[in-house]
Design an enzyme around this catalytic site. Structure first.
Site, PDB file in Angstrom:
ATOM      1  N   LYS A  52       2.446  10.233   7.989  1.00 18.26           N
ATOM      2  CA  LYS A  52       1.761   9.919   9.247  1.00 18.26           C
ATOM      3  C   LYS A  52       2.468  10.519  10.470  1.00 18.26           C
ATOM      4  O   LYS A  52       2.338  11.701  10.725  1.00 18.26           O
ATOM      5  CB  LYS A  52       1.610   8.402   9.389  1.00 18.26           C
ATOM      6  CG  LYS A  52       0.659   7.802   8.342  1.00 18.26           C
ATOM      7  CD  LYS A  52       0.431   6.338   8.573  1.00 18.26           C
ATOM      8  CE  LYS A  52      -0.437   5.689   7.527  1.00 18.26           C
ATOM      9  NZ  LYS A  52      -1.870   5.937   7.663  1.00 18.26           N
ATOM     10  N   PHE A  79       0.853  -1.193   0.000  1.00 24.13           N
ATOM     11  CA  PHE A  79       0.000   0.000   0.000  1.00 24.13           C
ATOM     12  C   PHE A  79       0.883   1.235   0.000  1.00 24.13           C
ATOM     13  O   PHE A  79       1.693   1.430   0.895  1.00 24.13           O
ATOM     14  CB  PHE A  79      -0.911   0.005   1.237  1.00 24.13           C
ATOM     15  CG  PHE A  79      -1.925   1.114   1.209  1.00 24.13           C
ATOM     16  CD1 PHE A  79      -3.183   0.915   0.668  1.00 24.13           C
ATOM     17  CD2 PHE A  79      -1.620   2.382   1.710  1.00 24.13           C
ATOM     18  CE1 PHE A  79      -4.131   1.943   0.632  1.00 24.13           C
ATOM     19  CE2 PHE A  79      -2.547   3.414   1.676  1.00 24.13           C
ATOM     20  CZ  PHE A  79      -3.806   3.190   1.136  1.00 24.13           C
ATOM     21  N   ASP A 133       9.239   2.620   1.787  1.00 28.44           N
ATOM     22  CA  ASP A 133       8.082   3.435   2.162  1.00 28.44           C
ATOM     23  C   ASP A 133       7.887   3.250   3.662  1.00 28.44           C
ATOM     24  O   ASP A 133       7.356   2.245   4.113  1.00 28.44           O
ATOM     25  CB  ASP A 133       6.850   2.960   1.372  1.00 28.44           C
ATOM     26  CG  ASP A 133       5.567   3.643   1.815  1.00 28.44           C
ATOM     27  OD1 ASP A 133       5.576   4.306   2.867  1.00 28.44           O
ATOM     28  OD2 ASP A 133       4.547   3.494   1.112  1.00 28.44           O
TER      29      ASP A 133
END
Ligand code: PLP
Length: 390
Positions: free
Chosen positions: A245, A131, A216
């Site tokens: 985040k 993702f 990532d």
């Protein structure tokens, strides 16, 4: 019939609750009900809700300067970049507004590097169930099965292979391949860690083939796994890393980091109106400075162990699977039970947990979560799991 929520596009099923306040691991709705928050904005509130360091950074920076334009330097941008560089293996930073945009930047940087150094190689090997965000290109890079036929046509150039399968990566590489991009722990897939052997194998393979290795770390970075970055556990140094985040502690901030050897953007290649604005960078600095205080990451590590042990005990008593993950990014499979229904029951009992898959529960509390709060969460979870017992 219209309801009070009709003006909001229905992008996700939401309960009929409006949240108005938060403090640490607790969040409160308009009716005054408090919930123990083990989701924390999908792992963005690294310091929990309403941390004084973040409130103070926002207050001070808002009064001073919010946005001079990305065409000028500002002090928080420089200080945050310096702090990230000083604590990682990278040399330069580009700030973005969310994880997807940081990842787009990583892909652009790899393609530019390929144009300059690898005769136009552009393909990137990514992973099944991975993702990387919701822009069109990141939906193409992601391996989420539900997205396979969504918003066609896809952006070309992403070759997907099974995670933790080095032979599959080697077989997917050709002379047009420029990089391999992965999450060190696949978060949305249900918290699936890369093995150390796989990560080290990827580093060796990418070096041999003159490919870039892109991590990532949007979900795993900034202390989530108990060290500042997950690549440190794996003892592998990527060429490019993305953050999101946690780095913003809840405000829209993300970052693309790379080494001097790979940093090849020229003016005009990359940018954005809000990128590196002082308001969000001041928050990023507050988050980082708080987490880098002596002993704090050790505490995250200890809390992660405490949560993992407690969850394992509940899982054993209640017939769930083995707990997996690292630090405060943990998951457990619910086996025959429906994880989405368990998360919904938890909500009714005043606990926020998340089900990234129909048979997986994920736990990503604030990095400041206390043992008392972990115990309370486990108590509520155990009560929910006992529903239906005779
Ligand atoms: N990369 C990873 C590993 C993620 O977990 C996420 C979001 O969950 C993203 C990228 C996308 O980040 P954002 O939602 O900030 O665009």
């Amino acid at each position: 019939m219209t309801t009070k929520f009709d003006a909001i596009m229905p992008i996700v099923p939401r309960p009929d609750v409006v949240f108005v306040a938060g403090a640490g691991s607790w969040i409160t709705d308009e009716q005054g009900h408090s919930y123990l928050d083990f989701v924390q904005g999908w792992a963005v509130n690294a310091l929990g809700h309403g941390h004084p360091a973040i409130i103070e950074a926002l207050r001070r920076q808002a009064a001073q300067l919010i946005n001079p334009s990305p065409a000028f330097y500002n002090r928080p941008m420089i200080d945050l970049a310096d702090r990230l560089i000083a604590n990682s293996v990278f040399d330069q930073v580009f700030f973005a507004n969310n994880g997807a945009e940081a990842n787009e930047g990583a892909v652009k940087l790899a393609r530019k590097w390929g144009a300059l150094h690898r005769d136009g190689a552009y393909k990137i090997v990514t992973f099944e169930n991975g993702f990387h965000g919701r822009t069109l290109a990141m939906m193409s890079a992601s391996g989420k099965p539900a997205w396979e036929t969504l918003f066609e046509p896809k952006t070309p150039g992403f070759i997907k292979v099974p995670y933790n399968d080095l032979d599959a990566v080697a077989a997917a590489i050709d002379d047009r391949t420029v990089a391999v991009m992965l999450e060190p722990i696949q978060g949305e897939a249900g918290v699936i860690p890369a093995t150390t052997a796989f990560a080290k194998g990827l580093r060796k393979l990418t070096r041999e083939k003159r490919l870039l290795l892109i991590f990532d770390e949007v979900q795993t970075g900034i202390g989530r796994t108990g060290s500042l970055f997950a690549y440190q556990h794996l003892d592998v140094e990527p060429d490019i890393m993305t953050l999101g985040k946690g780095v913003g502690g809840g405000v829209p901030l993300a970052a693309l980091l790379t080494t001097k050897a790979v940093s090849c953007f020229e003016p005009g290649d990359q940018g954005g109106t809000y990128n590196g604005n002082p308001l969000v960078c001041a928050v990023g600095l507050a988050v980082l400075d708080t987490l880098l205080r002596p002993g704090i990451l050790e505490e995250v590590h200890a809390r992660g162990r405490y949560l993992s042990q407690g969850l394992s005990a509940v899982a054993k008593r209640r017939g769930l699977g083995k707990v997996r993950g690292r630090g405060l990014l943990l998951a457990v499979d619910t086996l025959q039970r429906n994880a989405t229904a368990i998360a919904a029951d938890a909500f009714e009992q005043g606990l926020l947990i998340n089900a990234p898959r129909p048979d997986t529960l994920r736990f990503m509390p604030a990095l400041t979560v206390s043992e008392v709060e972990i115990d309370r969460m486990l108590e509520i979870l155990e009560v929910i799991l006992s529903f239906g017992d005779a």
